[in-house]
Write an enzyme that holds these catalytic residues in place. Structure first.
Site, PDB file in Angstrom:
ATOM      1  N   TRP B 320     145.675 -77.068  -4.943  1.00 29.93           N
ATOM      2  CA  TRP B 320     146.653 -77.180  -5.950  1.00 29.93           C
ATOM      3  C   TRP B 320     146.383 -78.326  -6.748  1.00 29.93           C
ATOM      4  O   TRP B 320     146.746 -78.143  -8.177  1.00 29.93           O
ATOM      5  CB  TRP B 320     148.088 -77.127  -5.225  1.00 29.93           C
ATOM      6  CG  TRP B 320     149.101 -77.057  -6.522  1.00 29.93           C
ATOM      7  CD1 TRP B 320     149.669 -76.063  -7.378  1.00 29.93           C
ATOM      8  CD2 TRP B 320     149.775 -78.076  -7.070  1.00 29.93           C
ATOM      9  NE1 TRP B 320     150.474 -76.350  -8.335  1.00 29.93           N
ATOM     10  CE2 TRP B 320     150.641 -77.789  -8.052  1.00 29.93           C
ATOM     11  CE3 TRP B 320     149.727 -79.402  -6.935  1.00 29.93           C
ATOM     12  CZ2 TRP B 320     151.435 -78.514  -8.765  1.00 29.93           C
ATOM     13  CZ3 TRP B 320     150.735 -80.211  -7.432  1.00 29.93           C
ATOM     14  CH2 TRP B 320     151.348 -79.958  -8.623  1.00 29.93           C
ATOM     15  N   HIS B 321     145.919 -79.489  -6.505  1.00 29.17           N
ATOM     16  CA  HIS B 321     145.856 -80.671  -7.270  1.00 29.17           C
ATOM     17  C   HIS B 321     144.646 -80.539  -8.189  1.00 29.17           C
ATOM     18  O   HIS B 321     144.483 -81.116  -9.166  1.00 29.17           O
ATOM     19  CB  HIS B 321     145.850 -81.857  -6.621  1.00 29.17           C
ATOM     20  CG  HIS B 321     147.213 -82.357  -5.868  1.00 29.17           C
ATOM     21  ND1 HIS B 321     147.834 -81.860  -4.678  1.00 29.17           N
ATOM     22  CD2 HIS B 321     148.212 -83.088  -6.603  1.00 29.17           C
ATOM     23  CE1 HIS B 321     149.088 -82.461  -4.718  1.00 29.17           C
ATOM     24  NE2 HIS B 321     149.119 -83.278  -5.613  1.00 29.17           N
ATOM     25  N   GLY B 322     143.672 -79.714  -7.730  1.00 23.96           N
ATOM     26  CA  GLY B 322     142.593 -79.547  -8.320  1.00 23.96           C
ATOM     27  C   GLY B 322     141.503 -79.146  -7.956  1.00 23.96           C
ATOM     28  O   GLY B 322     141.348 -79.082  -6.494  1.00 23.96           O
TER      29      GLY B 322
END
Lengths: 379, 468
Positions: B320-322
């Site tokens: 989700w962070h990247g």
């Protein structure tokens, strides 16, 4: 940060009013400052940008930059930097203090990403440019200005110059000389000044001192003569110097300390004011500020950075060359800006400048490459 | 726009407060919505359409679910909506990775001259999409009623105070306040106080440590001192940057009469990795628990499934962070492994460690894992880990020594005290007199003054979590 802080309700109404009052005062202050800046034309970037580039947010970026230079923001920022200096002798991220009173620019001590590769590409650009200019009939002489922290090493004290920077001057010099490009090594002249006069650079300035500039100009002129330069009608340039006066250099300004009372600032340099006058030896007097191209001699153009615009370097160079060199150097011009402008001017005028002296700072060699660097050899 | 910037503090916020206080009650949501859209569009107006699109999809789905009675059709609508929203997030987050790491090197011949212009991530898209998904799922589950008014829903979705980097405010948190909320001196004063605390955290601590962390992570061969200093500086920068943003968001919400959930609770005093996740980015943790972990079976399944679920949830958290590098995924997997290890230790009767040792091990793990999180690629992270082991020497490198200033040392000390503040507070020998307490409660005023001075001097810098 914890639940408790969030829920720590303000127990007394006066506390709530204290926060509202303080915040309101700050907002009113900034609001008034913004309005004043707007009235006085201080929001230049915003006005210039207008609505262009709206979809990419350009007007908003311009406004953000303008707001940082409004009178109140400027005043508060300045006080913050002064407090840092008075409390911790902190000179901010862009300036370092070596021995007491000796300031150095961070940029010349910074190891850039892909530093060596950037310098190699710039060497290649300079070599190709020299060949292109030679084909057009322009003689190019490059002068590489060493970092202040290289020449004034004795004044670094606790400040350490990264060892990775050590070879960059020699490496560039050797590459260019290996390709047959004339380059002046200014180190011997500046070291000699340091030995003789105590310093070749000003303590509070990025740039060389008057003595340093004079020696550098003499070294460049000597190299130009070795390459065959000779003035058609020699111009005699003389100067008079006043008594030295205290002067705080650009590093004091960059550290944000120029607003402090004088006794609280870093120590100033003692610099005399010079006034130059020029006389043609045969054809009468020529004004000292004659515009580029006015002089009857073969034109000499000086391109480069603020080093060429400080400590009367350009005047000393003119004196040493016995001609008035046209100074196209730019403050903050980096590696390519003023050279690009000269090339453009030559193309417009349709006549190449016969002699070009290109002053390049050592730190500019390794800075990140820009499109303008590559464009030099495309003109 | 960034909260910690002069354009927000001296232009946007005063104008908003003026307009909001002058708006009649019925128009307050509309004012909030209009200003929030301007806030979002400030950097790149073209992305405003993404926000409006997500808002319309979630709002429309909510209305549809409220009207439908057929269970299969409701499920189908929910599935379509979640797939559309998650698909949008995946498109923006992972297209660059797929094209640059898979399609370009393996599927397109080299001589085709294929070039790919990287997709730019709409700011805050991860938060916007998670909120939207939680809303449609909650309406489907019947835990919240669908919002019928578009302006109220869009105001919730776009609310500038929490739009870009959280906390992840679920509709249920503000359902009531969207229609009835106070706007008075007490709330404004308390909200301002919290806002000032956040501003101080961001500007005084996080932004001061940022150049130090950047310098350490930029070294090709960091020494042991560089690598540990870099990990420490980044860990503190990240905490005070993100917690600072969250505090500002919560403070603005409070000023307007909203009560947003907390996002941080002194995570660096945690004595286990589970405790860390109960204190760090709490709204993401609870979102993952309610919308991923529990639907997967949570802790009511066989032990091996619990471990798989834990790994899966933490891997999703990492992704989700990247996805511009594999580091985020690895960071999530590392945290998953740590959680599984802790569970195994506890279930197999491992002895309870003394508090100090438990804290030391937890922090060693957390700060070591931050290296993966911060490094732009695996090679940089690897170099930092080598540095931490002393493979590139021990003392500070010249590059880092050059930029290290007394200001950094003082800020690191301040960060340590602030990060462990609950411990200090608990140990205070005797309570202060009431008047002294009331006066000391005004300390954020000093923080705001210092922060404003620093902002004026340095300019604004974006929040780290904006990139997610």
């Amino acid at each position: 940060m914890s639940q408790e802080i969030h829920n720590e309700l303000i127990r007394k109404p006066w506390q709530a009013w204290a926060f509202i009052g303080a915040f309101g005062t700050l907002l009113l202050g900034f609001g008034a400052s913004n309005l004043l800046a707007w009235r006085d034309g201080g929001l230049e970037k915003t006005t210039e940008t207008g609505w262009s580039g709206f979809s990419e947010g350009k007007p908003m970026q311009a406004l953000a930059e303008d707001l940082r230079t409004t009178p109140l923001a400027d005043w508060i920022g300045q006080r913050q930097r002064e407090f840092g200096w008075l409390a911790l002798h902190d000179t901010g991220p862009r300036v370092h203090q070596g021995c007491t009173g000796w300031l150095f620019l961070h940029d010349e001590l910074k190891v850039q990403p892909r530093a060596e590769s950037n310098a190699a590409i710039r060497a290649d650009i300079a070599i190709r440019l020299q060949r292109q200019l030679a084909e057009r009939g322009t003689r190019l002489l490059i002068a590489l200005v060493p970092d202040k922290s290289r020449i004034e090493q004795d004044q670094l004290c606790e400040l350490r110059r990264p060892s990775r920077l050590e070879p960059r001057y020699d490496a560039w010099l050797e590459t260019l000389r290996g390709a047959g490009v004339p380059v002046v090594d200014l180190r011997p002249a500046l070291l000699e000044v340091r030995q003789r006069a105590g310093a070749a650079y000003d303590r509070s300035d990025t740039h060389w001192s008057i003595e340093g500039a004079k020696a550098a100009a003499a070294a460049m002129a000597a190299s130009a003569r070795d390459l065959g330069y000779a003035p058609g009608t020699p111009v005699r340039i003389e100067y008079e110097a006043s008594e030295p006066r205290p002067r705080w250099g650009d590093l004091v300004r960059l550290a944000g300390l120029d607003g402090l009372p004088e006794h609280l600032r870093p120590a100033p340099d003692q610099v005399p004011a010079l006034s130059f006058s020029a006389q043609a030896s045969e054809s009468g007097s020529i004004s000292a500020d004659a515009l580029f191209g006015d002089a009857p001699n073969e034109r000499v153009a000086l391109v480069g950075t603020s080093f060429s615009r400080n400590a009367h370097f350009a005047d000393f160079l003119s004196q040493a060359l016995a001609t008035e060199a046209g100074n196209l150097a730019k403050d903050g011009g980096g590696f390519a800006l003023s050279m690009a402008e000269l090339l453009e001017q030559d193309i417009k005028q349709g006549s190449p400048t016969p002699w070009v002296i290109w002053e390049i700072t050592e730190r500019a060699l390794q800075e990140p490459l820009q499109a303008i660097d590559h464009d030099l050899t495309k003109q | 726009m960034v909260f910690a910037s002069l354009e927000f503090l001296t232009l946007f916020f005063p104008l908003f407060l003026l307009a909001y206080s002058l708006s009649p009650k019925a128009l307050k949501n509309l004012t909030l919505l209009a200003f929030s859209w301007v806030f979002y569009a400030w950097w790149s107006p073209s992305f405003l359409w993404v926000l409006i699109g997500v808002t319309l999809v979630a709002w429309g789905t909510g209305l549809g679910l409220a009207r439908m009675e057929d269970a299969r059709r409701r499920k189908l609508l929910l599935t379509l909506s979640v797939v559309a929203l998650a698909g949008l997030l995946a498109f923006y987050k992972y297209t660059n990775l797929i094209v640059l790491e898979i399609i370009q090197p393996y599927l397109i011949p080299q001589d085709r001259g294929f070039t790919w212009e990287r997709l730019i991530l709409p700011i805050g898209i991860s938060f916007i999409v998670l909120q939207a998904i939680s809303y449609v799922v909650d309406v489907y589950r019947g835990t919240v009623k669908a919002e019928r008014g578009f302006v109220a829903y869009a105001a919730y979705k776009a609310m500038f105070s929490q739009l870009i980097a959280g906390p992840i405010v679920r509709y249920s948190h503000v359902e009531h306040e969207l229609h009835e909320r106070p706007f008075d001196v007490r709330h404004v004063g308390a909200g301002l106080r919290y806002f000032m605390i956040g501003l101080s955290m961001k500007v005084i601590i996080a932004d001061t440590l940022a150049p130090l962390a950047d310098a350490c992570f930029a070294l090709p061969q960091p020494t042991m001192a560089d690598a540990w200093l870099g990990a420490f500086a980044y860990g503190m920068q990240l905490l005070f940057d993100f917690a600072g943003y969250s505090a500002m968001a919560i403070g603005i919400g409070q000023m307007l009469g909203f009560r947003f959930p907390e996002n941080f609770d002194a995570p660096y005093i945690s004595r286990s990795i589970q405790e860390f996740w109960r204190r760090w980015h709490m709204t993401l943790g609870s979102w993952l628990r309610d919308y991923v972990y529990i639907p997967l079976g949570g802790s009511r399944v066989a032990p091996w499934r619990i471990y798989v679920n834990l790994m899966l949830v933490m891997a999703i958290s990492g992704l989700w962070h990247g996805a511009d590098s594999i580091n985020f995924l690895l960071w999530g997997v590392l945290h998953g492994l740590a959680m599984v290890t802790q569970r195994l230790w506890e279930q197999n009767g491992g002895p309870k460690l003394p508090a100090l040792i438990a804290w030391g091990i937890t922090m060693l793990f957390v700060f070591t894992a931050w290296v993966l999180f911060r490094a732009p690629d695996l090679a940089t992270a690897w170099a930092m880990y080598q540095g931490q082991l002393g493979l590139h020497g021990f003392g500070l490198s010249e590059e880092v020594a050059l930029i290290l200033r007394p200001m950094h040392a003082l800020t690191m000390l301040l960060a340590l005290v602030a990060a462990s503040w609950p411990l200090w507070r608990e140990r205070r020998a005797m309570p202060l007199p009431r008047m002294a307490q009331d006066t000391l409660a005004l300390w954020p005023l000093l923080g705001m003054l210092i922060a404003t001075a620093l902002m004026s001097s340095r300019g604004a810098s974006p929040f780290l979590y904006f990139q997610f």
